[in-house]
Design a protein around this motif. Structure first.
Motif, PDB file in Angstrom:
ATOM      1  N   GLU A 238       0.752  -1.193  -0.153  1.00  0.00           N
ATOM      2  CA  GLU A 238      -0.018  -0.098  -0.188  1.00  0.00           C
ATOM      3  C   GLU A 238       0.819   1.210  -0.200  1.00  0.00           C
ATOM      4  OE1 GLU A 238      -0.329  -2.268   2.653  1.00  0.00           O
ATOM      5  OE2 GLU A 238      -1.802  -3.310   1.821  1.00  0.00           O
ATOM      6  N   GLN A 242       0.091   5.597   0.535  1.00  0.00           N
ATOM      7  CA  GLN A 242       0.153   6.067   1.788  1.00  0.00           C
ATOM      8  C   GLN A 242       1.359   7.343   1.896  1.00  0.00           C
ATOM      9  OE1 GLN A 242       0.494   2.716   4.292  1.00  0.00           O
ATOM     10  NE2 GLN A 242      -1.483   2.360   4.571  1.00  0.00           N
ATOM     11  N   TYR A 243       2.293   7.129   1.180  1.00  0.00           N
ATOM     12  CA  TYR A 243       3.364   7.728   1.465  1.00  0.00           C
ATOM     13  C   TYR A 243       3.784   8.366   0.040  1.00  0.00           C
ATOM     14  CZ  TYR A 243       3.481   4.700   5.358  1.00  0.00           C
ATOM     15  OH  TYR A 243       3.177   3.693   6.348  1.00  0.00           O
ATOM     16  N   CYS A 249       7.139   9.446   4.655  1.00  0.00           N
ATOM     17  CA  CYS A 249       6.784   8.140   5.368  1.00  0.00           C
ATOM     18  C   CYS A 249       7.251   8.291   6.850  1.00  0.00           C
ATOM     19  CB  CYS A 249       7.506   6.905   4.622  1.00  0.00           C
ATOM     20  SG  CYS A 249       7.381   5.377   5.535  1.00  0.00           S
ATOM     21  N   ARG A 252       5.123  10.707   8.944  1.00  0.00           N
ATOM     22  CA  ARG A 252       3.997  10.082   9.205  1.00  0.00           C
ATOM     23  C   ARG A 252       4.148   9.171  10.490  1.00  0.00           C
ATOM     24  NH1 ARG A 252      -0.470   7.877   5.339  1.00  0.00           N
ATOM     25  NH2 ARG A 252      -1.384   7.516   7.244  1.00  0.00           N
TER      26      ARG A 252
END
Length: 296
Positions: A238, A242-243, A249, A252
Motif C-alpha cells: 500500500e 500512503q506515502y 513516510c 507520518r
C-alpha cells in the motif's frame, strides 16, 4: 573489513566467496527476517498492534513452518549478489584509500564500507528486498495473490513496471551505506585489535571471527534501525497510496505512531544480524582461503 599484513582478495574470487557466504547466511537466518518485516507492518490503530509472539503463533497457525520462509528465494538470491558485491567493492574502495604504509585510518575503513553499501543497494538489495517485502505483505491477505518468487516478481513488474522492484531505493541506499560503514568499521577495528596479539602467520580461530562479526551486527542494528523501518514501509503493497516519499513516510510514522516505532522489529533483526555477522564473515574467511583467493 580490514585485514592484517595488508592482505587483499583476488576480485573474482572475493565475489565468489562473498556470494556463497551471503547465500548461506540468508537461508540460515530468514525466519528472523520474516518476523521482523511482519512486525514492522503492524501499524498502530485503535487496537494494540500484535507483538512478536502473537505474529509467530498466527503465522504458524495459518501457514505452518513454511510460512516463515515466504519470500526466502528473493532474499537468498539478493543476499548472494549483495554479499559478493559488498566484499568485492569494499576491497576495491579500500585499496583506493589505503595510504603508502598500507594501513587504514578510521576514515579509510568507514568510507569503503559506505561505498560498498551504496553499490550493493543499487545492484542487489533494493530489488530483492522489494520483492521479498511484497511477498511477505501479500501473505497477510486471506487469499494471497502471489504464487511464489517468479510469479510474484512478474506480477509486480507487470503492474508497476521496473520501478516497482526499485521502490524505496533512497532509504535502502541510506540503510545499506550506513549498515556497511558501521559493520565494516566495527568489524575491522575489533579484528585489528585482536589480530595484534597473534604470532606471525597465525590466523584468528573461527569462534573469535564469529564473535567479532556478531558484535558488529549488534552495533549495526541499533544504529540503522530507523532506516530499516522506513524502508519496509516504503516497499509495502500500500506504499504508493500512503506515502509520497521516504521523508513523508518518516514524518507520518513519527507523528502518528511515535518515535519508538522506528525501532519496531529490532529484536528479530538483532537476532538475525548477530547470527548474520558471525556467519557471513566466518564463511567468507574460510571460503576465500579454501579457493586460494587471498593475495599478500
Amino acid at each position: 573489513m580490514s585485514r592484517p599484513n595488508a592482505k587483499s582478495e583476488a576480485p573474482h574470487l572475493a565475489l565468489i566467496a562473498g556470494a556463497f557466504a551471503g547465500g548461506v547466511e540468508g537461508a540460515a537466518t530468514y525466519p528472523f527476517e520474516f518476523l521482523k518485516t511482519q512486525t514492522q507492518f503492524a501499524h498502530r490503530t485503535t487496537a494494540k498492534p500484535p507483538g512478536l509472539w502473537a505474529i509467530t503463533k498466527q503465522t504458524y497457525a495459518r501457514h505452518g513452518l513454511l510460512g516463515f520462509y515466504s519470500g526466502v528465494g528473493a532474499l537468498v538470491a539478493g543476499n548472494s549478489l549483495k554479499a559478493g558485491v559488498r566484499f568485492l567493492s569494499y576491497d576495491r574502495f579500500k585499496q583506493l584509500l589505503a595510504d603508502d604504509a598500507a594501513s587504514l585510518r578510521f576514515f579509510n575503513v568507514a568510507s569503503p564500507g559506505l561505498g560498498a553499501g551504496m553499490m550493493e543497494a543499487v545492484f542487489a538489495v533494493t530489488p530483492s528486498e522489494t520483492i521479498k517485502t511484497k511477498l511477505i505483505d501479500d501473505q497477510k491477505r486471506e487469499v494471497p495473490r502471489y504464487r511464489g518468487l517468479v510469479h510474484g516478481t512478474m506480477q509486480i513488474v507487470k503492474e508497476e513496471g521496473i520501478t516497482g522492484i526499485y521502490r524505496g531505493l533512497g532509504p535502502v541506499a541510506a540503510r545499506q551505506g550506513a549498515n556497511s560503514a558501521v559493520r565494516f568499521t566495527t568489524y575491522g577495528t575489533l579484528k585489528s585489535f585482536v589480530s595484534g596479539n597473534l604470532r606471525p602467520g597465525e590466523t584468528l580461530p573461527a569462534g573469535i571471527t564469529f564473535a567479532i562479526g556478531a558484535v558488529a551486527g549488534v552495533v549495526t542494528v541499533y544504529a540503522t534501525m530507523p532506516l530499516d523501518v522506513i524502508k519496509t514501509r516504503m516497499q509495502s503493497l500500500e506504499a504508493r497510496l500512503q506515502y509520497r516519499n521516504a521523508f513523508h513516510c518518516a514524518a507520518r510514522i513519527f507523528s502518528e505512531e511515535g518515535v519508538l516505532r522506528f525501532w519496531r522489529g529490532a529484536t528479530p533483526r538483532l537476532a538475525r544480524l548477530v547470527l548474520s555477522g558471525g556467519i557471513v564473515f566466518t564463511v567468507y574467511e574460510k571460503v576465500i582461503v579454501l579457493i586460494g583467493g587471498r593475495q599478500v
